[in-house]
Structure formats: structure tokens, C-alpha cells
Design a protein around this motif. Structure first.
Motif, PDB file in Angstrom:
ATOM      1  N   THR A   2     -16.803 -13.339  -6.946  1.00 31.46           N
ATOM      2  CA  THR A   2     -17.726 -13.712  -5.881  1.00 31.46           C
ATOM      3  C   THR A   2     -17.090 -13.451  -4.523  1.00 31.46           C
ATOM      4  N   ASP A   3     -15.905 -12.910  -4.525  1.00 29.50           N
ATOM      5  CA  ASP A   3     -15.105 -12.736  -3.316  1.00 29.50           C
ATOM      6  C   ASP A   3     -15.369 -11.374  -2.681  1.00 29.50           C
ATOM      7  N   ALA A   4     -15.314 -11.311  -1.343  1.00 27.43           N
ATOM      8  CA  ALA A   4     -15.470 -10.041  -0.633  1.00 27.43           C
ATOM      9  C   ALA A   4     -14.129  -9.350  -0.400  1.00 27.43           C
ATOM     10  N   THR A   5     -13.046  -9.938  -0.903  1.00 23.68           N
ATOM     11  CA  THR A   5     -11.723  -9.318  -0.763  1.00 23.68           C
ATOM     12  C   THR A   5     -11.537  -8.260  -1.841  1.00 23.68           C
ATOM     13  N   LEU A   6     -11.224  -7.043  -1.430  1.00 20.66           N
ATOM     14  CA  LEU A   6     -11.005  -5.977  -2.400  1.00 20.66           C
ATOM     15  C   LEU A   6      -9.878  -6.345  -3.357  1.00 20.66           C
ATOM     16  N   ALA A   7     -10.082  -6.048  -4.634  1.00 23.59           N
ATOM     17  CA  ALA A   7      -9.073  -6.335  -5.657  1.00 23.59           C
ATOM     18  C   ALA A   7      -8.932  -5.120  -6.561  1.00 23.59           C
ATOM     19  N   ASN A   8      -7.707  -4.892  -7.052  1.00 21.39           N
ATOM     20  CA  ASN A   8      -7.455  -3.794  -7.980  1.00 21.39           C
ATOM     21  C   ASN A   8      -8.234  -4.014  -9.264  1.00 21.39           C
ATOM     22  N   LEU A   9      -8.828  -2.955  -9.780  1.00 25.64           N
ATOM     23  CA  LEU A   9      -9.493  -3.034 -11.074  1.00 25.64           C
ATOM     24  C   LEU A   9      -8.453  -2.738 -12.148  1.00 25.64           C
ATOM     25  N   PRO A  10      -8.316  -3.604 -13.142  1.00 24.60           N
ATOM     26  CA  PRO A  10      -7.323  -3.388 -14.200  1.00 24.60           C
ATOM     27  C   PRO A  10      -7.530  -2.038 -14.884  1.00 24.60           C
ATOM     28  N   GLY A  11      -6.434  -1.286 -15.037  1.00 24.60           N
ATOM     29  CA  GLY A  11      -6.494   0.008 -15.690  1.00 24.60           C
ATOM     30  C   GLY A  11      -6.908   1.148 -14.772  1.00 24.60           C
ATOM     31  N   PHE A  12      -7.274   0.858 -13.535  1.00 28.49           N
ATOM     32  CA  PHE A  12      -7.706   1.887 -12.588  1.00 28.49           C
ATOM     33  C   PHE A  12      -6.568   2.178 -11.614  1.00 28.49           C
ATOM     34  N   THR A  13      -5.414   2.604 -12.150  1.00 29.57           N
ATOM     35  CA  THR A  13      -4.236   2.855 -11.325  1.00 29.57           C
ATOM     36  C   THR A  13      -3.358   3.917 -11.970  1.00 29.57           C
ATOM     37  N   PHE A  14      -2.578   4.589 -11.143  1.00 28.56           N
ATOM     38  CA  PHE A  14      -1.558   5.505 -11.660  1.00 28.56           C
ATOM     39  C   PHE A  14      -0.446   5.626 -10.627  1.00 28.56           C
ATOM     40  N   ASP A  15       0.709   6.143 -11.085  1.00 29.20           N
ATOM     41  CA  ASP A  15       1.848   6.370 -10.199  1.00 29.20           C
ATOM     42  C   ASP A  15       1.780   7.787  -9.659  1.00 29.20           C
ATOM     43  N   GLY A  16       1.627   7.899  -8.325  1.00 31.06           N
ATOM     44  CA  GLY A  16       1.545   9.202  -7.686  1.00 31.06           C
ATOM     45  C   GLY A  16       2.925   9.724  -7.302  1.00 31.06           C
ATOM     46  N   ILE A  17       3.125  11.024  -7.454  1.00 36.65           N
ATOM     47  CA  ILE A  17       4.391  11.676  -7.140  1.00 36.65           C
ATOM     48  C   ILE A  17       4.278  12.349  -5.775  1.00 36.65           C
ATOM     49  N   ALA A  18       5.267  12.149  -4.934  1.00 40.32           N
ATOM     50  CA  ALA A  18       5.273  12.737  -3.587  1.00 40.32           C
ATOM     51  C   ALA A  18       5.119  14.253  -3.658  1.00 40.32           C
ATOM     52  N   GLY A  19       4.292  14.784  -2.759  1.00 37.49           N
ATOM     53  CA  GLY A  19       4.101  16.219  -2.659  1.00 37.49           C
ATOM     54  C   GLY A  19       3.160  16.816  -3.686  1.00 37.49           C
ATOM     55  N   ARG A  20       2.544  15.985  -4.505  1.00 40.45           N
ATOM     56  CA  ARG A  20       1.645  16.488  -5.555  1.00 40.45           C
ATOM     57  C   ARG A  20       0.194  16.158  -5.210  1.00 40.45           C
ATOM     58  N   SER A  21      -0.697  17.004  -5.683  1.00 42.74           N
ATOM     59  CA  SER A  21      -2.142  16.803  -5.516  1.00 42.74           C
ATOM     60  C   SER A  21      -2.741  16.355  -6.842  1.00 42.74           C
ATOM     61  N   TYR A  22      -3.689  15.444  -6.767  1.00 42.42           N
ATOM     62  CA  TYR A  22      -4.342  14.916  -7.963  1.00 42.42           C
ATOM     63  C   TYR A  22      -5.857  15.045  -7.832  1.00 42.42           C
ATOM     64  N   ASP A  23      -6.483  15.467  -8.924  1.00 42.98           N
ATOM     65  CA  ASP A  23      -7.937  15.400  -9.032  1.00 42.98           C
ATOM     66  C   ASP A  23      -8.274  14.028  -9.592  1.00 42.98           C
ATOM     67  N   ILE A  24      -9.184  13.337  -8.938  1.00 41.54           N
ATOM     68  CA  ILE A  24      -9.559  11.981  -9.332  1.00 41.54           C
ATOM     69  C   ILE A  24     -11.040  11.968  -9.671  1.00 41.54           C
ATOM     70  N   ASP A  25     -11.375  11.308 -10.778  1.00 46.14           N
ATOM     71  CA  ASP A  25     -12.762  11.177 -11.220  1.00 46.14           C
ATOM     72  C   ASP A  25     -12.961   9.743 -11.706  1.00 46.14           C
ATOM     73  N   ILE A  26     -13.812   9.001 -11.023  1.00 42.92           N
ATOM     74  CA  ILE A  26     -14.048   7.590 -11.346  1.00 42.92           C
ATOM     75  C   ILE A  26     -15.544   7.397 -11.558  1.00 42.92           C
ATOM     76  N   THR A  27     -15.901   6.743 -12.629  1.00 38.60           N
ATOM     77  CA  THR A  27     -17.282   6.327 -12.844  1.00 38.60           C
ATOM     78  C   THR A  27     -17.248   4.855 -13.213  1.00 38.60           C
ATOM     79  N   PHE A  28     -17.901   4.032 -12.409  1.00 40.29           N
ATOM     80  CA  PHE A  28     -17.961   2.627 -12.778  1.00 40.29           C
ATOM     81  C   PHE A  28     -19.376   2.110 -12.625  1.00 40.29           C
TER      82      PHE A  28
END
Length: 131
Positions: A2-28
Motif C-alpha cells: 500500500t506504500d508509494a515508496t519504490l521497492a525492489n521486486l524479488p528476483g528482478f535483479t542482476f549484477d551489472g559489469i562495468a563497460g558492458r551493455s545489457y538488453d533488458i526485457d521486463i513484463t509484469f
């Protein structure tokens, strides 16, 4: 939530490597008990980005139409939509990591209303190194 504070969605995370590009596709899929509460969502985390371009479309289940389109071009900057009680949001784009760290997807109600927001099972977060 019920909160308006943004919160991380469990499982919707990854470790990004410096200097790399990532294609991201999210459907929720989300359900709002009170449509007036709206929804907010953002890309966040400890990684910093030299470029972030994520386009999104929100599909209203009650009318089976695209209700809204937009883009996210900065981390920790929420897209906000005051819409229907149940919808699918599809986000797709590219993130270029400047400094390594976690990349997360966050969501919350747009306002602290009386209702609740739920992310429905079947929501998906996919990423891969860009070619």
C-alpha cells in the motif's frame, strides 16, 4: 503493498559489469485494489549507467488496448501511471553500465491510497549481454 515508496521486486535483479551493455526485457502484471492509486516503476540499484533507454507500454486488461507508452532514460526516475486496476506493463531496452553493481527493477503504488498493489505470478525479468 500500500506504500508509494519504490521497492525492489524479488528476483528482478542482476549484477551489472562495468563497460558492458545489457538488453533488458521486463513484463509484469499488476493488480490495484483502487485504480486511483496508480502505479510507479523504475530501474535502480547500485550500478551507475552511462546510458539507459527503456521503452514501455501499458496494456489495460479491461479494454485490451495499449493505455500508455513512455520511456525510462535515467535510473531512480520513476515512470508513473494513474490507470486501471489490472494491466500488463512491458518494458524493453538497453542499459550501458558505467560502474559495476546491481541493477534492480522497482515498483509501488503511485500514491498512498487505501488499496493495495500486487504483482501477479507470471511476471518476468530477463536480461542478456548486448551483442
Amino acid at each position: 503493498s500500500t506504500d508509494a515508496t519504490l521497492a525492489n521486486l524479488p528476483g528482478f535483479t542482476f549484477d551489472g559489469i562495468a563497460g558492458r551493455s545489457y538488453d533488458i526485457d521486463i513484463t509484469f502484471i499488476y493488480f490495484l485494489q483502487t485504480a486511483a492509486d496508480g502505479i510507479r516503476f523504475a530501474i535502480s540499484g547500485t550500478a551507475t549507467f552511462s546510458a539507459l533507454r527503456i521503452a514501455y507500454e501499458l496494456i489495460d486488461w479491461s479494454t485490451a488496448t495499449i493505455f500508455s507508452v513512455g520511456q525510462i532514460t535515467a535510473n531512480d526516475t520513476a515512470a508513473t501511471e494513474a490507470v486501471t486496476t489490472i494491466a500488463t506493463v512491458h518494458l524493453e531496452g538497453t542499459a550501458v553500465i558505467d560502474a559495476a553493481g546491481t541493477v534492480t527493477f522497482q515498483a509501488a503504488c503511485n500514491s498512498n491510497g487505501a488499496g493495495t498493489m500486487s504483482i501477479v505470478a507470471g511476471s518476468v525479468f530477463e536480461y542478456q549481454l548486448a551483442q
